[in-house]
Motif scaffolding. Structure first.
Motif, short mmCIF file in Angstrom:
data_model
loop_
_atom_site.label_atom_id
_atom_site.label_comp_id
_atom_site.label_asym_id
_atom_site.label_seq_id
_atom_site.Cartn_x
_atom_site.Cartn_y
_atom_site.Cartn_z
N ILE A 130 42.12 36.23 44.64
CA ILE A 130 43.40 35.53 44.63
C ILE A 130 43.56 34.73 43.34
N GLY A 131 42.47 34.10 42.92
CA GLY A 131 42.48 33.37 41.64
C GLY A 131 42.87 34.28 40.49
N ASP A 132 42.34 35.51 40.51
CA ASP A 132 42.66 36.47 39.46
C ASP A 132 44.14 36.88 39.53
N GLU A 133 44.65 37.04 40.77
CA GLU A 133 46.07 37.40 40.91
C GLU A 133 46.96 36.29 40.36
N ILE A 134 46.54 35.03 40.63
CA ILE A 134 47.29 33.88 40.12
C ILE A 134 47.26 33.88 38.59
N ALA A 135 46.06 34.05 38.04
CA ALA A 135 45.91 34.02 36.58
C ALA A 135 46.77 35.11 35.93
N ALA A 136 46.76 36.29 36.54
CA ALA A 136 47.53 37.40 35.98
C ALA A 136 49.03 37.06 36.01
N ALA A 137 49.46 36.38 37.08
CA ALA A 137 50.89 36.06 37.21
C ALA A 137 51.31 34.97 36.24
#
Ligand code: C5P
Length: 235
Positions: free
Chosen positions: A226-233
């Motif tokens: 989820i952290g990675d999805e946030i960072a990507a967004a």
């Protein structure tokens, strides 16, 4: 702010033992934890002190709604525990909100005061029953503006509301959004869910995630994902 700091893990568990297990399992994958009424009522302030002492940040979600003097005192007590964020009900009114903000800003730790506008469990007809004219969205915008004017650092809002609040109130305040599910995850009892990407696009600053992390076979991996999805967004 580091992208990882945008993720807040909701510690919706019955006791300190479970809480400790989750926090240990998540390890470095998240730094901020939301403690709500369930865990706080079971374990009291010590669970907050322990988490803060371990170097984590705590979002104390007790949604204060009382006379200004009482709320200010509760904010001071929460600040003494070392919490980073706490919640109040915007419907407590300007005087209560200002008292909360003043108490927070005068404390050494200066926690961010977040206002809850309209509970997402309430519908337009529930508001009517309460004698409130107008629909949920107009009430959210009204209370959001009130909280901003009182100096609150942010609001708790669904992604849908976040978009409208950003449009109406601009930037310069935090929006904390629950009801977030990584792409492909089970919704649980959340009626409207959004992905981390959608929440960030809607204007959310922080994302609160509970069950997709707590109930994952590997909570650290789930939080990391989820952290990675946030960072990507964010980029
Ligand atoms: O498990 P889940 O990710 O649904 O947890 C979301 C957290 O956010 C829970 O602690 C829940 O109480 C909280 N919350 C919510 N919806 C709101 C306000 C708070 O789900 N409107």
């Amino acid at each position: 702010m580091k992208d990882q700091d945008r993720l807040i893990v909701a510690l919706d568990v019955a006791g300190a033992t479970q809480a400790r297990q989750i926090v240990q399992a998540i390890g470095e994958a998240a730094t901020t934890y939301k403690i709500g009424k369930q865990l706080f009522m079971a374990e009291g302030p010590q669970v907050v002190r322990d988490l803060v002492a371990s170097g984590r940040k705590v979002f104390l979600d007790l949604k204060y709604h009382d006379i200004p003097n009482t709320v200010a005192a509760a904010v001071r007590s929460a600040a003494e525990l070392g919490v980073s964020m706490l919640t109040v009900h915007a419907s407590g009114g300007s005087k209560m909100l200002k008292a909360a903000v003043e108490a927070a800003s005068q404390s050494p730790t200066k926690p961010m005061v977040l206002a809850v506008t309209v509970l997402t469990s309430l519908s337009d007809s529930d508001l009517q029953e309460l004698g409130i004219a107008g629909n949920v969205l107009s009430q959210v915008l009204r209370l959001g503006a009130l909280a901003r004017a009182a100096g609150c650092g942010g609001l708790v809002a669904s992604a849908q509301e976040a978009r409208e609040l950003r449009k109406a109130l601009g930037d310069g305040f935090a929006i904390v959004t629950p009801g977030v599910r990584p792409a492909g995850a089970a919704a649980g009892d959340q009626v409207r869910v959004v992905t981390p990407k959608d929440a960030i696009a809607a204007g959310a600053t922080y994302l609160v995630v509970g069950r997709p992390i707590l109930e994952a076979p590997d909570p650290a991996k789930a939080a990391q994902h989820i952290g990675d999805e946030i960072a990507a967004a964010c980029h």
